[in-house]
Design a protein around this motif. Structure first.
Motif, PDB file in Angstrom:
ATOM      1  N   GLY A 132       0.813  -1.215   0.000  1.00 55.70           N
ATOM      2  CA  GLY A 132       0.000   0.000   0.000  1.00 55.70           C
ATOM      3  C   GLY A 132       0.841   1.258   0.000  1.00 55.70           C
ATOM      4  N   LEU A 133       2.040   1.189  -0.583  1.00 52.61           N
ATOM      5  CA  LEU A 133       2.946   2.336  -0.605  1.00 52.61           C
ATOM      6  C   LEU A 133       2.650   3.229  -1.809  1.00 52.61           C
ATOM      7  CD1 LEU A 133       6.202   0.441   0.432  1.00 52.61           C
ATOM      8  CD2 LEU A 133       4.647   1.777   1.885  1.00 52.61           C
ATOM      9  N   PRO A 134       3.180   4.449  -1.839  1.00 51.40           N
ATOM     10  CA  PRO A 134       2.873   5.375  -2.934  1.00 51.40           C
ATOM     11  C   PRO A 134       3.309   4.844  -4.299  1.00 51.40           C
ATOM     12  CG  PRO A 134       3.802   6.565  -1.076  1.00 51.40           C
ATOM     13  CD  PRO A 134       3.970   5.110  -0.775  1.00 51.40           C
ATOM     14  N   ILE A 135       2.538   5.184  -5.314  1.00 47.96           N
ATOM     15  CA  ILE A 135       2.851   4.780  -6.690  1.00 47.96           C
ATOM     16  C   ILE A 135       4.108   5.489  -7.187  1.00 47.96           C
ATOM     17  CG2 ILE A 135       2.004   4.903  -9.067  1.00 47.96           C
ATOM     18  CD1 ILE A 135      -0.859   4.607  -7.857  1.00 47.96           C
ATOM     19  N   ASP A 136       4.286   6.727  -6.805  1.00 47.57           N
ATOM     20  CA  ASP A 136       5.453   7.508  -7.203  1.00 47.57           C
ATOM     21  C   ASP A 136       6.668   7.058  -6.391  1.00 47.57           C
ATOM     22  OD1 ASP A 136       7.415   9.425  -7.682  1.00 47.57           O
ATOM     23  OD2 ASP A 136       6.053  11.140  -7.502  1.00 47.57           O
ATOM     24  N   PRO A 137       7.730   6.553  -7.020  1.00 50.70           N
ATOM     25  CA  PRO A 137       8.879   6.048  -6.258  1.00 50.70           C
ATOM     26  C   PRO A 137       9.639   7.132  -5.504  1.00 50.70           C
ATOM     27  CG  PRO A 137       9.369   6.053  -8.606  1.00 50.70           C
ATOM     28  CD  PRO A 137       7.907   6.361  -8.474  1.00 50.70           C
ATOM     29  N   GLN A 138       9.370   8.402  -5.792  1.00 51.87           N
ATOM     30  CA  GLN A 138      10.046   9.481  -5.068  1.00 51.87           C
ATOM     31  C   GLN A 138       9.206  10.041  -3.917  1.00 51.87           C
ATOM     32  OE1 GLN A 138      10.957  11.949  -8.594  1.00 51.87           O
ATOM     33  NE2 GLN A 138      13.136  11.586  -8.165  1.00 51.87           N
ATOM     34  N   ALA A 139       8.035   9.469  -3.661  1.00 53.76           N
ATOM     35  CA  ALA A 139       7.184   9.913  -2.553  1.00 53.76           C
ATOM     36  C   ALA A 139       7.588   9.166  -1.288  1.00 53.76           C
ATOM     37  CB  ALA A 139       5.712   9.677  -2.892  1.00 53.76           C
ATOM     38  N   ASN A 140       8.787   9.498  -0.788  1.00 58.30           N
ATOM     39  CA  ASN A 140       9.400   8.676   0.252  1.00 58.30           C
ATOM     40  C   ASN A 140      10.171   9.481   1.294  1.00 58.30           C
ATOM     41  OD1 ASN A 140      11.514   9.568  -1.284  1.00 58.30           O
ATOM     42  ND2 ASN A 140      12.345   7.543  -1.754  1.00 58.30           N
ATOM     43  N   ALA A 141      10.008  10.787   1.335  1.00 58.20           N
ATOM     44  CA  ALA A 141      10.775  11.641   2.244  1.00 58.20           C
ATOM     45  C   ALA A 141      12.274  11.481   2.049  1.00 58.20           C
ATOM     46  CB  ALA A 141      10.386  11.375   3.699  1.00 58.20           C
ATOM     47  N   GLY A 142      12.677  11.058   0.878  1.00 55.00           N
ATOM     48  CA  GLY A 142      14.094  11.019   0.540  1.00 55.00           C
ATOM     49  C   GLY A 142      14.817   9.727   0.799  1.00 55.00           C
ATOM     50  N   PHE A 143      14.099   8.669   1.205  1.00 55.14           N
ATOM     51  CA  PHE A 143      14.728   7.356   1.361  1.00 55.14           C
ATOM     52  C   PHE A 143      13.648   6.278   1.365  1.00 55.14           C
ATOM     53  CE2 PHE A 143      13.762   8.836   5.588  1.00 55.14           C
ATOM     54  CZ  PHE A 143      13.374   7.707   6.305  1.00 55.14           C
ATOM     55  N   GLY A 144      14.038   5.104   0.876  1.00 60.43           N
ATOM     56  CA  GLY A 144      13.102   3.986   0.769  1.00 60.43           C
ATOM     57  C   GLY A 144      12.544   3.878  -0.637  1.00 60.43           C
ATOM     58  N   LEU A 145      12.185   2.662  -1.022  1.00 57.85           N
ATOM     59  CA  LEU A 145      11.597   2.423  -2.344  1.00 57.85           C
ATOM     60  C   LEU A 145      10.284   1.683  -2.186  1.00 57.85           C
ATOM     61  CD1 LEU A 145      12.121   2.940  -5.348  1.00 57.85           C
ATOM     62  CD2 LEU A 145      13.139   0.650  -5.475  1.00 57.85           C
TER      63      LEU A 145
END
Length: 908
Positions: free
Chosen positions: A303-316
């Protein structure tokens, strides 16, 4: 072959020609194919697709990091970051969150399952959602709870990957990618026979649970009714120490986790959904309680964001889940390149069988191999008369080697190149294995149950006096949001130590014996944990406190009962009565655990009714391991120096330019958790660990808990190893690239970075499924792990546990002498060695596994390799899955020249 729960025989062996996952030929001369891999696109490229068909580089995933690469500091704590603020919080002012059980239920195809699809991401208010972009948001929290609360499971689990249903987020994904998807399967497991659940009918899942990996949100009490104690009995019932889950001064938390916010202290800000990604998206951290003999299935939704950069700068946003270190088939082991995407699910089926199932105790006659049960329960057992067996005297015999019984596990993300970031961000939980030997009921004295501290209200799985602790260093930014440095490939260390995701918590305990299951859940930080009592008066106890504090401290001894989730042959006393590591000093491990590498688990028993302890006393867990950087654990600091502050504690210093930085010591060295003793009116029926100690001066060896399957001092056992294939793995460093500097050299060949299409070793099973009565030993090999002294590497081998034969040619210390292990510390640093040689089995399941440094920054950059277990007589090699939004494709794999032969035989 006798069957268990289903009617049809299982397929066994490599896929047939024409199957999408069919095996391919290994090149006669693999040199050209190995060279060609160096020029191939990244195997995980599909995870970082952007609008317009482009792909992100690894560093681009960190675009939103609050401290970009060019703004990094030179500070050691946290690594190249800034001190983590406390927002006015004081230590010892919050109650420790106890783990929350997932609560598996019976898998029943006849249950009318809810058919509401996995809710799609929506716009919503921060911090739980994104108000401006669906692709950077997540599902609505209320909808998510309603979805998870549905009866049953739909679509129903299948042996092969389910490619007939579509990803329910397909429309939102297409909008983000700006293209149509020709297909978008709902399940992320690779398709075809090669990744079908092995021996599905034989180990048909009898229980299941659902969970979602998603952004931080408030706990809605979703799992209250799934707790085995029901908040109705023991210390979890009314009047018990843990009936209130979060704040004893607020009755709203009595018997429920509803309302618990995702924050590391009540005075800290709530975590944003992009900063923290946990199972269910909530605190407390989760716990899976499982029993040997009962296969189970975890449906894991992304259920993580579709956009791979929607991560506060870390994590995929792509994930793959590794049950560390379960005896599981490869399709459910969490291979680094078998990841799945937002909107998808992956069905992990864990057989929960004892290793040696096919070769040892195949008639299930050994009562030490058993399923702990309650009256009226049944279990299908594949013994001489296969069928449902009734629970008799609290147990049902099962197949397999009882000496392989495990206890304390955890599972976590294993995404290629992003394991460190995803685990640090919240993708980690703990798992307790229960068995006839370790049933979680201390009152049952049947001659098999070891009666570890636990409680007795439930037939199995009592947690009143059995406490899971995940200890991990963290850092957060000036807004209180979790922060990680993805740019430093040497390793990452935080400046604050947490327990169960909480800074400086308090645990209330009774005046009796407790079991603590301690996991080092850090990225790069090693630990060495001591236990002390706080005494009033500077001269009252043996170790003075800080001058003027009017305090002193006393060591509180304990016993280790398990190492890496494997119950020891003998308990190991940390009381100063033995020279545990042969260095001539009995006191260096008096009340202090040895070096604990990342992912190592140490189970200890502490008696809060001895050593002059009394209700009202305060004790502390103390970290004694000093780091300068994430490269190496520098040294253990004596307890007395820490408590007296002769080792100067770290303080935050204001510089002339207005910036703050840590000064003097490592800020995580020192007390990190308080324990407060309360009166106990019950009867402690748990085992006395002093009765199981090894031989020591003036005292013969005590009783054994679980003997090792190999005796280093037995010539016959060692003679069997002389013909075993030998392999060597050299963990090193290259100056060739900043993004992937770490390498592994196999059998003194070429030092390679990780590529999941390269097979470094392959072991063949000695047998397939067997009938009851069959006897054998399985495949055994000898592995040598080695590294230079300039860095520390806790090396993890998936799937099987090994027995350490020697460290730098010498016998291992007591806590490893009696243990099976899955993490082996090599390299420099306190408690490590340049080489470790071990004996290891391979049995039951085939497929693709891994070996890597569990300093996960090293793993991600690129200290990771693939090894396979092959079917008997297999000559082709297993292809490599390459996941995309539109499903999984396969690429040919290639083995190293020595991948089947190794570099010799026997210990070297």
């Amino acid at each position: 072959m006798a069957l268990t729960a289903q009617a049809a025989p299982d397929s066994y062996g490599p896929p047939l020609a024409g199957d999408v996952s069919a095996y391919t030929d290994q090149p006669v001369d693999p040199s050209a194919a190995l060279q060609d891999l160096l020029n191939q696109p990244e195997a995980n490229e599909g995870a970082v697709e952007m609008p317009g068909g482009g792909f992100l580089e690894r560093g681009d995933v960190a675009a939103d990091n609050v401290i970009p690469r060019d703004a990094q500091t030179s500070f050691d704590y946290p690594t190249n970051g800034k001190p983590s603020p406390l927002f006015g919080a004081l230590p010892w002012t919050q109650k420790l969150l106890m783990f929350e059980e997932f609560g598996p239920e019976k898998l029943d195809a006849n249950v009318q399952a809810g058919t509401v699809p996995f809710p799609s991401p929506k716009l919503g208010a921060a911090p739980q959602q994104d108000p401006n972009s669906v692709a950077r948001s997540g599902p609505d929290s209320t909808e998510l709870d309603a979805f998870l609360n549905q009866a049953g499971i739909w679509p129903f689990p299948t042996r092969e990957s389910n490619t007939s249903f579509s990803n329910p987020w397909k429309a939102e994904i297409e909008l983000f990618l700006e293209r149509f998807l020709t297909q978008a399967p709902a399940e992320g497991r690779p398709p075809g026979e090669g990744w079908a659940h092995q021996r599905w009918n034989e180990f048909y899942p009898q229980s299941f649970y659902k969970t979602v990996q998603t952004g931080a949100r408030a706990n809605g009490g979703l799992r209250d009714h799934k707790q085995r104690h029901g908040y109705a009995m023991g210390e979890f019932g009314p009047g018990g120490l843990y009936y209130n889950t979060a704040d004893d001064n607020d009755p709203a938390y009595n018997g429920t986790t509803r309302g618990i916010q995702p924050r590391l202290h009540p005075k800290f800000p709530v975590q944003d959904h992009k900063s923290l990604w946990t199972f269910d998206g909530t605190f407390p951290p989760k716990l899976l309680m499982a029993r040997y003999g009962q296969p189970l299935l975890m449906r894991h939704y992304n259920g993580l964001p579709i956009d791979p950069q929607a991560n506060a700068g870390f994590g995929l946003h792509t994930i793959t889940t590794h049950e560390h270190n379960g005896h599981n088939p490869a399709e459910s082991d969490g291979f680094a390149n078998a990841f799945f995407f937002p909107g998808q699910f992956y069905d992990y089926r864990w057989p929960m069988q004892l290793a040696g199932y096919d070769t040892i105790n195949t008639s299930a006659t050994d009562r030490r191999a058993g399923f702990p049960c309650a009256p009226g329960e049944q279990l299908w057992v594949n013994d001489a008369n296969p069928g449902l067996k009734d629970c008799v005297n609290g147990r049902i015999n099962i197949r397999g080697d009882w000496r392989e019984t495990m206890s304390t596990h955890w599972f976590h993300d294993h995404m290629l190149d992003f394991t460190a970031q995803n685990v640090y961000k919240g993708n980690a939980v703990m798992m307790n294995y229960y068995s006839a030997l370790d049933r979680g009921n201390e009152a049952i004295d049947d001659g098999v149950n070891l009666r570890f501290p636990s409680g007795s209200a439930l037939p199995w799985g009592n947690r009143d006096y059995d406490v899971n602790l995940v200890v991990a260093d963290k850092a957060w930014d000036q807004n209180g949001q979790l922060w990680f440095n993805p740019f430093n490939t040497d390793g990452f260390i935080g400046d604050r130590l947490t327990v169960n995701w909480q800074w400086d918590p308090v645990l209330d305990v009774r005046a009796r014996r407790y079991r603590f299951r301690i996991l080092n859940g850090s990225v790069s930080r090693f630990l060495s944990i001591g236990l002390v009592l706080e005494c009033a008066g500077e001269k009252t106890c043996e170790m003075p406190g800080k001058k003027g504090s009017k305090l002193s401290y006393k060591r509180i001894p304990f016993h280790m009962i398990a190492n890496d989730g494997n119950i020891l042959e003998h308990t190991v006393p940390f009381d100063g009565s033995m020279d545990l590591d042969g260095d001539g000093d009995r006191q260096d491990h008096n009340a202090v655990l040895p070096t604990q590498g990342i992912a190592e688990r140490y189970d200890i028993v502490v008696d809060f009714s001895k050593y002059g302890l009394k209700p009202g006393d305060k004790l502390y867990f103390v970290n004694t391991m000093h780091h300068d950087t994430g490269i190496i654990n520098k040294e253990r600091i004596p307890l007395a120096d820490i408590l007296s502050e002769e080792y100067e504690p770290a303080v935050i210093k204001q510089k002339s330019n207005g910036r703050q930085e840590w000064d003097k010591g490592d800020p995580t060295v020192g007390k990190f958790m308080q324990l407060r003793i309360h009166a106990y009116s019950g009867v402690d029926q748990s085992m006395d660990p002093t009765q199981y100690e090894p031989a020591k001066a003036g005292k013969p060896a005590g009783r054994k808990m679980i003997p090792l399957w190999l005796d280093r001092d037995n010539p016959a056992d060692m003679a069997k190893l002389s013909t075993a294939i030998h392999r060597s793995f050299d963990f090193g460093h290259s100056t060739g690239t900043d993004s992937a500097p770490w390498t592994i050299k196999t059998d003194d060949g070429t030092a390679y970075n990780m590529d999941p299409r390269r097979i470094s070793s392959a072991q063949q099973l000695s047998t397939g499924p067997t009938e009851a009565g069959y006897s054998g030993e399985g495949e055994t090999e000898v592995w040598l792990l080695k590294s230079g002294g300039g860095w520390s590497h806790p090396v993890h081998v998936h799937f099987e546990e090994g027995i350490i034969l020697d460290r730098d040619g010498k016998k291992p210390p007591e806590w490893e002498k009696w243990a099976r292990k899955d993490v082996y510390r090599i390299g420099g640093g306190d408690g490590n060695s340049s080489t470790v040689q071990l004996a290891i089995h391979f049995r039951e399941f085939a497929g693709t596994y891994m070996e890597h440094c569990h300093n996960t920054q090293h793993e991600d950059t690129s200290m990771l390799l693939r090894w396979d277990i092959e079917y008997p007589g297999q000559f082709q090699v297993m292809p490599t899955p390459l996941p995309t939004w539109e499903g999984v494709q396969y690429a040919p794999s290639v083995g190293l020249p020595t991948f089947r032969s190794g570099d010799g035989h026997g210990p070297q």
